[in-house]
Design an enzyme around this catalytic site. Structure first.
Site, PDB file in Angstrom:
ATOM      1  N   ALA A   1       0.873  -1.174   0.000  1.00  9.90           N
ATOM      2  CA  ALA A   1       0.000   0.000   0.000  1.00  9.90           C
ATOM      3  C   ALA A   1       0.911   1.226   0.000  1.00  9.90           C
ATOM      4  O   ALA A   1       2.090   1.140   0.368  1.00  9.90           O
ATOM      5  CB  ALA A   1      -0.883  -0.010   1.241  1.00  9.90           C
TER       6      ALA A   1
ATOM      7  N   GLY B   1       0.574  -4.967   0.727  1.00  8.01           N
ATOM      8  CA  GLY B   1      -0.631  -5.051  -0.111  1.00  8.01           C
ATOM      9  C   GLY B   1      -0.388  -5.758  -1.429  1.00  8.01           C
ATOM     10  O   GLY B   1      -1.329  -6.280  -2.043  1.00  8.01           O
TER      11      GLY B   1
ATOM     12  N   GLU C   1      -0.668  -9.318  -0.608  1.00 11.10           N
ATOM     13  CA  GLU C   1      -2.105  -9.546  -0.356  1.00 11.10           C
ATOM     14  C   GLU C   1      -2.897  -9.594  -1.663  1.00 11.10           C
ATOM     15  O   GLU C   1      -3.806 -10.406  -1.813  1.00 11.10           O
ATOM     16  CB  GLU C   1      -2.648  -8.435   0.562  1.00 11.10           C
ATOM     17  CG  GLU C   1      -2.106  -8.543   1.970  1.00 11.10           C
ATOM     18  CD  GLU C   1      -2.467  -7.341   2.837  1.00 11.10           C
ATOM     19  OE1 GLU C   1      -2.071  -6.213   2.500  1.00 11.10           O
ATOM     20  OE2 GLU C   1      -3.176  -7.541   3.839  1.00 11.10           O
TER      21      GLU C   1
ATOM     22  N   GLU D   1       4.741  -5.113   7.198  1.00 12.40           N
ATOM     23  CA  GLU D   1       4.000  -4.039   7.886  1.00 12.40           C
ATOM     24  C   GLU D   1       4.501  -3.764   9.301  1.00 12.40           C
ATOM     25  O   GLU D   1       4.461  -2.622   9.761  1.00 12.40           O
ATOM     26  CB  GLU D   1       2.499  -4.374   7.936  1.00 12.40           C
ATOM     27  CG  GLU D   1       1.771  -4.235   6.602  1.00 12.40           C
ATOM     28  CD  GLU D   1       1.828  -5.481   5.729  1.00 12.40           C
ATOM     29  OE1 GLU D   1       2.613  -6.408   6.055  1.00 12.40           O
ATOM     30  OE2 GLU D   1       1.085  -5.540   4.745  1.00 12.40           O
TER      31      GLU D   1
END
Ligand code: COA
Length: 260
Positions: free
Chosen positions: A67, A112, A115, A135
Protein backbone atom coordinates in the site's frame (compact mmCIF):
# COMPACT_ATOMS: atom_id res chain seq x y z
CA UNK A 1 -12.20 11.03 -18.86
CA UNK A 2 -10.39 7.69 -18.70
CA UNK A 3 -11.55 5.21 -16.07
CA UNK A 4 -7.93 4.42 -15.30
CA UNK A 5 -5.00 6.63 -14.36
CA UNK A 6 -3.05 3.92 -12.55
CA UNK A 7 -3.88 0.77 -14.49
CA UNK A 8 -3.34 -0.40 -18.05
CA UNK A 9 -5.92 -2.85 -19.39
CA UNK A 10 -5.43 -5.05 -22.41
CA UNK A 11 -7.71 -7.82 -23.66
CA UNK A 12 -5.70 -10.66 -25.21
CA UNK A 13 -7.48 -13.83 -26.38
CA UNK A 14 -10.23 -13.45 -23.77
CA UNK A 15 -7.78 -12.63 -20.97
CA UNK A 16 -7.89 -9.17 -19.39
CA UNK A 17 -4.30 -8.25 -18.50
CA UNK A 18 -4.46 -5.68 -15.71
CA UNK A 19 -1.15 -3.88 -15.24
CA UNK A 20 -0.63 -1.81 -12.09
CA UNK A 21 1.09 1.15 -13.67
CA UNK A 22 2.94 3.23 -11.07
CA UNK A 23 6.44 1.97 -11.77
CA UNK A 24 8.11 5.08 -10.28
CA UNK A 25 6.52 4.14 -6.93
CA UNK A 26 7.12 0.40 -7.45
CA UNK A 27 3.39 0.11 -8.24
CA UNK A 28 2.40 0.92 -4.64
CA UNK A 29 -1.36 0.79 -4.16
CA UNK A 30 -2.73 4.21 -3.40
CA UNK A 31 -6.46 4.58 -2.73
CA UNK A 32 -7.18 5.60 -6.34
CA UNK A 33 -5.45 2.46 -7.61
CA UNK A 34 -7.49 0.23 -5.29
CA UNK A 35 -10.64 1.97 -6.55
CA UNK A 36 -9.55 1.36 -10.16
CA UNK A 37 -8.83 -2.31 -9.39
CA UNK A 38 -12.44 -2.57 -8.21
CA UNK A 39 -13.66 -1.12 -11.52
CA UNK A 40 -11.39 -3.45 -13.49
CA UNK A 41 -12.46 -6.58 -11.62
CA UNK A 42 -16.09 -5.55 -12.04
CA UNK A 43 -15.38 -5.57 -15.78
CA UNK A 44 -14.06 -9.13 -15.46
CA UNK A 45 -17.36 -10.08 -13.77
CA UNK A 46 -19.58 -8.29 -16.30
CA UNK A 47 -17.95 -8.45 -19.72
CA UNK A 48 -18.76 -11.72 -21.54
CA UNK A 49 -15.69 -11.19 -23.76
CA UNK A 50 -13.48 -11.55 -20.66
CA UNK A 51 -12.90 -15.19 -19.72
CA UNK A 52 -10.09 -14.70 -17.21
CA UNK A 53 -7.65 -12.11 -15.89
CA UNK A 54 -4.02 -11.56 -15.00
CA UNK A 55 -2.64 -8.98 -12.58
CA UNK A 56 0.95 -7.85 -13.20
CA UNK A 57 3.08 -4.85 -12.24
CA UNK A 58 4.58 -2.37 -14.68
CA UNK A 59 8.35 -2.61 -15.17
CA UNK A 60 10.65 -5.42 -14.13
CA UNK A 61 11.28 -4.48 -10.51
CA UNK A 62 7.95 -4.76 -8.74
CA UNK A 63 4.61 -6.47 -8.87
CA UNK A 64 3.31 -4.18 -6.10
CA UNK A 65 5.56 -2.92 -3.26
CA UNK A 66 2.65 -2.49 -0.85
CA UNK A 67 0.00 0.00 0.00
CA UNK A 68 1.17 3.57 -0.56
CA UNK A 69 3.10 4.43 2.60
CA UNK A 70 2.69 8.17 1.98
CA UNK A 71 -1.09 7.72 2.24
CA UNK A 72 -0.91 5.25 5.12
CA UNK A 73 1.14 7.73 7.11
CA UNK A 74 -1.85 10.10 7.09
CA UNK A 75 -4.36 7.54 8.43
CA UNK A 76 -6.02 8.08 11.79
CA UNK A 77 -7.85 5.48 13.84
CA UNK A 78 -11.09 7.02 12.55
CA UNK A 79 -10.47 6.32 8.87
CA UNK A 80 -8.05 3.39 9.12
CA UNK A 81 -10.77 0.81 9.65
CA UNK A 82 -12.69 1.85 6.53
CA UNK A 83 -9.37 2.01 4.62
CA UNK A 84 -8.80 -1.66 5.47
CA UNK A 85 -12.42 -2.66 4.87
CA UNK A 86 -12.50 -1.03 1.43
CA UNK A 87 -9.34 -2.86 0.40
CA UNK A 88 -10.64 -6.13 1.84
CA UNK A 89 -13.86 -5.74 -0.13
CA UNK A 90 -11.99 -5.28 -3.42
CA UNK A 91 -9.64 -8.20 -2.76
CA UNK A 92 -12.60 -10.41 -1.78
CA UNK A 93 -14.18 -9.51 -5.14
CA UNK A 94 -11.06 -10.88 -6.85
CA UNK A 95 -11.11 -14.05 -4.74
CA UNK A 96 -14.82 -14.64 -5.39
CA UNK A 97 -14.69 -13.94 -9.11
CA UNK A 98 -16.05 -16.97 -10.97
CA UNK A 99 -13.60 -16.42 -13.83
CA UNK A 100 -10.00 -17.46 -13.12
CA UNK A 101 -7.62 -14.71 -11.98
CA UNK A 102 -3.84 -15.21 -11.89
CA UNK A 103 -1.19 -13.01 -10.29
CA UNK A 104 1.90 -12.75 -12.50
CA UNK A 105 4.38 -11.73 -9.82
CA UNK A 106 7.20 -9.99 -11.65
CA UNK A 107 9.20 -8.57 -8.72
CA UNK A 108 8.53 -7.24 -5.22
CA UNK A 109 5.17 -8.41 -3.84
CA UNK A 110 5.21 -6.79 -0.42
CA UNK A 111 2.44 -5.88 1.98
CA UNK A 112 -0.63 -5.05 -0.11
CA UNK A 113 1.20 -6.52 -3.12
CA UNK A 114 1.53 -9.92 -1.46
CA UNK A 115 -2.11 -9.55 -0.36
CA UNK A 116 -3.21 -8.77 -3.93
CA UNK A 117 -1.32 -11.82 -5.21
CA UNK A 118 -2.90 -14.00 -2.51
CA UNK A 119 -6.40 -12.80 -3.39
CA UNK A 120 -5.89 -14.17 -6.93
CA UNK A 121 -6.74 -17.81 -7.57
CA UNK A 122 -3.21 -18.78 -8.64
CA UNK A 123 0.22 -17.19 -8.47
CA UNK A 124 3.00 -17.53 -11.04
CA UNK A 125 6.27 -15.84 -10.06
CA UNK A 126 9.34 -14.78 -11.98
CA UNK A 127 12.68 -15.93 -10.56
CA UNK A 128 13.28 -12.39 -9.27
CA UNK A 129 10.00 -12.17 -7.31
CA UNK A 130 10.25 -11.37 -3.59
CA UNK A 131 7.38 -11.84 -1.17
CA UNK A 132 6.81 -10.43 2.29
CA UNK A 133 4.49 -8.76 4.76
CA UNK A 134 6.75 -6.06 6.18
CA UNK A 135 4.00 -4.04 7.89
CA UNK A 136 5.39 -4.56 11.40
CA UNK A 137 8.42 -2.54 10.29
CA UNK A 138 6.00 0.40 10.05
CA UNK A 139 4.21 -0.30 13.33
CA UNK A 140 1.35 -1.84 11.38
CA UNK A 141 -0.19 -5.16 10.46
CA UNK A 142 -1.62 -6.21 7.07
CA UNK A 143 -5.07 -4.73 6.46
CA UNK A 144 -6.10 -6.17 3.10
CA UNK A 145 -6.59 -9.78 4.25
CA UNK A 146 -2.92 -10.76 4.59
CA UNK A 147 -3.12 -12.31 8.05
CA UNK A 148 -5.96 -14.55 6.85
CA UNK A 149 -4.89 -15.56 3.35
CA UNK A 150 -1.21 -16.10 4.23
CA UNK A 151 -2.29 -18.45 7.02
CA UNK A 152 -4.65 -20.27 4.65
CA UNK A 153 -1.96 -20.66 1.98
CA UNK A 154 1.16 -21.58 3.97
CA UNK A 155 -0.11 -22.61 7.42
CA UNK A 156 -0.11 -21.01 10.84
CA UNK A 157 3.52 -21.48 11.95
CA UNK A 158 5.19 -20.12 8.83
CA UNK A 159 2.61 -17.32 8.49
CA UNK A 160 3.32 -16.27 12.08
CA UNK A 161 7.04 -16.20 11.29
CA UNK A 162 6.75 -14.13 8.10
CA UNK A 163 4.24 -11.71 9.64
CA UNK A 164 6.28 -11.18 12.82
CA UNK A 165 9.80 -11.07 11.33
CA UNK A 166 8.83 -9.08 8.18
CA UNK A 167 11.30 -11.34 6.33
CA UNK A 168 11.27 -11.26 2.54
CA UNK A 169 11.42 -14.60 0.77
CA UNK A 170 12.41 -15.40 -2.80
CA UNK A 171 10.40 -17.18 -5.46
CA UNK A 172 11.89 -20.63 -4.80
CA UNK A 173 11.04 -20.52 -1.08
CA UNK A 174 7.57 -19.12 -1.87
CA UNK A 175 7.03 -22.11 -4.15
CA UNK A 176 8.23 -24.59 -1.55
CA UNK A 177 5.77 -23.05 0.95
CA UNK A 178 2.85 -23.28 -1.50
CA UNK A 179 2.58 -19.51 -1.80
CA UNK A 180 3.18 -19.67 -5.56
CA UNK A 181 2.19 -22.33 -8.07
CA UNK A 182 5.03 -21.92 -10.58
CA UNK A 183 8.35 -20.09 -10.91
CA UNK A 184 9.54 -19.13 -14.39
CA UNK A 185 11.88 -16.64 -16.03
CA UNK A 186 10.71 -13.04 -16.48
CA UNK A 187 10.24 -13.68 -20.23
CA UNK A 188 8.14 -16.75 -19.56
CA UNK A 189 5.92 -15.11 -16.94
CA UNK A 190 3.02 -13.89 -19.08
CA UNK A 191 3.21 -16.83 -21.54
CA UNK A 192 2.99 -19.26 -18.61
CA UNK A 193 -0.07 -17.44 -17.19
CA UNK A 194 -1.67 -17.39 -20.65
CA UNK A 195 -0.95 -21.12 -21.03
CA UNK A 196 -2.66 -21.93 -17.73
CA UNK A 197 -5.65 -19.71 -18.50
CA UNK A 198 -5.84 -21.12 -22.03
CA UNK A 199 -6.13 -24.62 -20.56
CA UNK A 200 -8.78 -23.56 -18.03
CA UNK A 201 -10.73 -21.78 -20.77
CA UNK A 202 -11.18 -25.06 -22.67
CA UNK A 203 -13.23 -26.40 -19.71
CA UNK A 204 -16.88 -25.75 -18.90
CA UNK A 205 -17.05 -22.15 -17.55
CA UNK A 206 -19.91 -22.93 -15.16
CA UNK A 207 -17.94 -25.80 -13.63
CA UNK A 208 -14.83 -23.60 -13.30
CA UNK A 209 -16.84 -20.92 -11.47
CA UNK A 210 -18.32 -23.52 -9.15
CA UNK A 211 -14.87 -24.99 -8.40
CA UNK A 212 -13.79 -21.49 -7.30
CA UNK A 213 -16.91 -21.13 -5.13
CA UNK A 214 -16.43 -24.54 -3.51
CA UNK A 215 -12.71 -24.09 -2.76
CA UNK A 216 -13.46 -20.67 -1.27
CA UNK A 217 -16.25 -22.26 0.81
CA UNK A 218 -13.60 -24.41 2.53
CA UNK A 219 -12.30 -21.20 4.15
CA UNK A 220 -15.67 -19.63 4.96
CA UNK A 221 -16.66 -20.28 8.56
CA UNK A 222 -20.31 -19.50 7.79
CA UNK A 223 -20.57 -22.02 4.99
CA UNK A 224 -20.78 -25.83 4.92
CA UNK A 225 -18.35 -26.55 2.10
CA UNK A 226 -19.64 -30.09 1.56
CA UNK A 227 -23.15 -28.73 1.16
CA UNK A 228 -21.88 -26.07 -1.25
CA UNK A 229 -20.13 -28.83 -3.21
CA UNK A 230 -23.24 -31.05 -3.38
CA UNK A 231 -25.40 -28.11 -4.50
CA UNK A 232 -22.82 -27.09 -7.09
CA UNK A 233 -22.50 -30.68 -8.35
CA UNK A 234 -26.27 -30.74 -8.84
CA UNK A 235 -26.16 -27.36 -10.58
CA UNK A 236 -23.56 -28.75 -13.05
CA UNK A 237 -25.74 -31.79 -13.75
CA UNK A 238 -28.59 -29.54 -14.87
CA UNK A 239 -26.38 -27.58 -17.30
CA UNK A 240 -26.17 -27.95 -21.08
CA UNK A 241 -22.39 -28.10 -20.76
CA UNK A 242 -22.71 -31.28 -18.68
CA UNK A 243 -24.74 -32.90 -21.48
CA UNK A 244 -22.18 -31.67 -24.01
CA UNK A 245 -19.21 -32.85 -21.91
CA UNK A 246 -20.52 -36.35 -21.31
CA UNK A 247 -21.77 -36.75 -24.91
CA UNK A 248 -18.42 -35.57 -26.28
CA UNK A 249 -16.60 -38.16 -24.17
CA UNK A 250 -18.89 -40.98 -25.31
CA UNK A 251 -18.66 -39.83 -28.94
CA UNK A 252 -14.84 -39.57 -28.69
CA UNK A 253 -14.71 -35.91 -29.69
CA UNK A 254 -13.67 -32.64 -28.06
CA UNK A 255 -16.47 -30.87 -26.17
CA UNK A 256 -17.66 -27.44 -27.21
CA UNK A 257 -18.81 -25.67 -24.04
CA UNK A 258 -21.11 -22.68 -24.02
CA UNK A 259 -21.15 -21.74 -20.33
CA UNK A 260 -24.80 -22.64 -19.83
N1 COA B 1 4.58 3.18 -0.85
C1 COA B 1 4.95 4.35 -1.39
N2 COA B 1 6.06 4.50 -2.11
C2 COA B 1 6.84 3.41 -2.28
C3 COA B 1 6.51 2.16 -1.73
C4 COA B 1 5.32 2.07 -0.99
N3 COA B 1 4.91 0.92 -0.44
N4 COA B 1 7.49 1.28 -2.05
C5 COA B 1 8.38 1.96 -2.80
N5 COA B 1 8.00 3.23 -2.93
C6 COA B 1 8.67 4.31 -3.66
C7 COA B 1 9.88 4.82 -2.92
O1 COA B 1 9.50 5.79 -1.94
C8 COA B 1 10.67 5.43 -4.05
O2 COA B 1 10.07 6.66 -4.41
P1 COA B 1 10.98 7.97 -4.70
O3 COA B 1 11.85 7.58 -5.88
O4 COA B 1 10.00 9.04 -5.03
O5 COA B 1 11.78 8.21 -3.47
C9 COA B 1 10.40 4.47 -5.21
O6 COA B 1 9.19 3.79 -4.88
C10 COA B 1 11.50 3.43 -5.39
O7 COA B 1 11.66 2.76 -4.16
P2 COA B 1 13.09 2.59 -3.44
O8 COA B 1 12.84 2.36 -1.98
O9 COA B 1 13.99 3.73 -3.79
O10 COA B 1 13.62 1.27 -4.14
P3 COA B 1 14.67 0.22 -3.56
O11 COA B 1 15.03 -0.68 -4.68
O12 COA B 1 15.76 0.91 -2.82
O13 COA B 1 13.85 -0.64 -2.45
C11 COA B 1 11.93 -1.84 -1.63
C12 COA B 1 12.79 -1.45 -2.86
C13 COA B 1 10.69 -2.59 -2.12
C14 COA B 1 12.77 -2.79 -0.71
C15 COA B 1 11.55 -0.58 -0.83
O14 COA B 1 11.00 0.35 -1.74
C16 COA B 1 10.54 -0.82 0.26
O15 COA B 1 10.89 -1.33 1.31
N6 COA B 1 9.28 -0.43 0.05
C17 COA B 1 8.24 -0.49 1.04
C18 COA B 1 7.75 -1.91 1.20
C19 COA B 1 6.71 -1.97 2.32
O16 COA B 1 6.96 -1.73 3.47
N7 COA B 1 5.47 -2.31 1.92
C20 COA B 1 4.38 -2.44 2.83
C21 COA B 1 3.62 -1.19 2.91
S1 COA B 1 2.26 -1.35 4.05
Amino acid sequence: MSLYDNLLLQLDNGVLIITINRADKLNALNIDTVREIKTAIQQVYDDPAVKGAIFIGAGEKAFVAGADIAEIAELSDVNARSFAERGQEVFSMIESCTKPVIAAVNGFALGGGCELAMACHLRVASESARFGQPEVNLGLIPGYGGTQRLTQLIGKGKAMELLMTADMIGAAEAKSLGLVNHVVSQEELLPKCMEILGKIMTKAPLAIGLVIDCVNAAYDKDEDGYQTEANSFARCCSSQDFVEGTNAFLEKRKPSFKGI
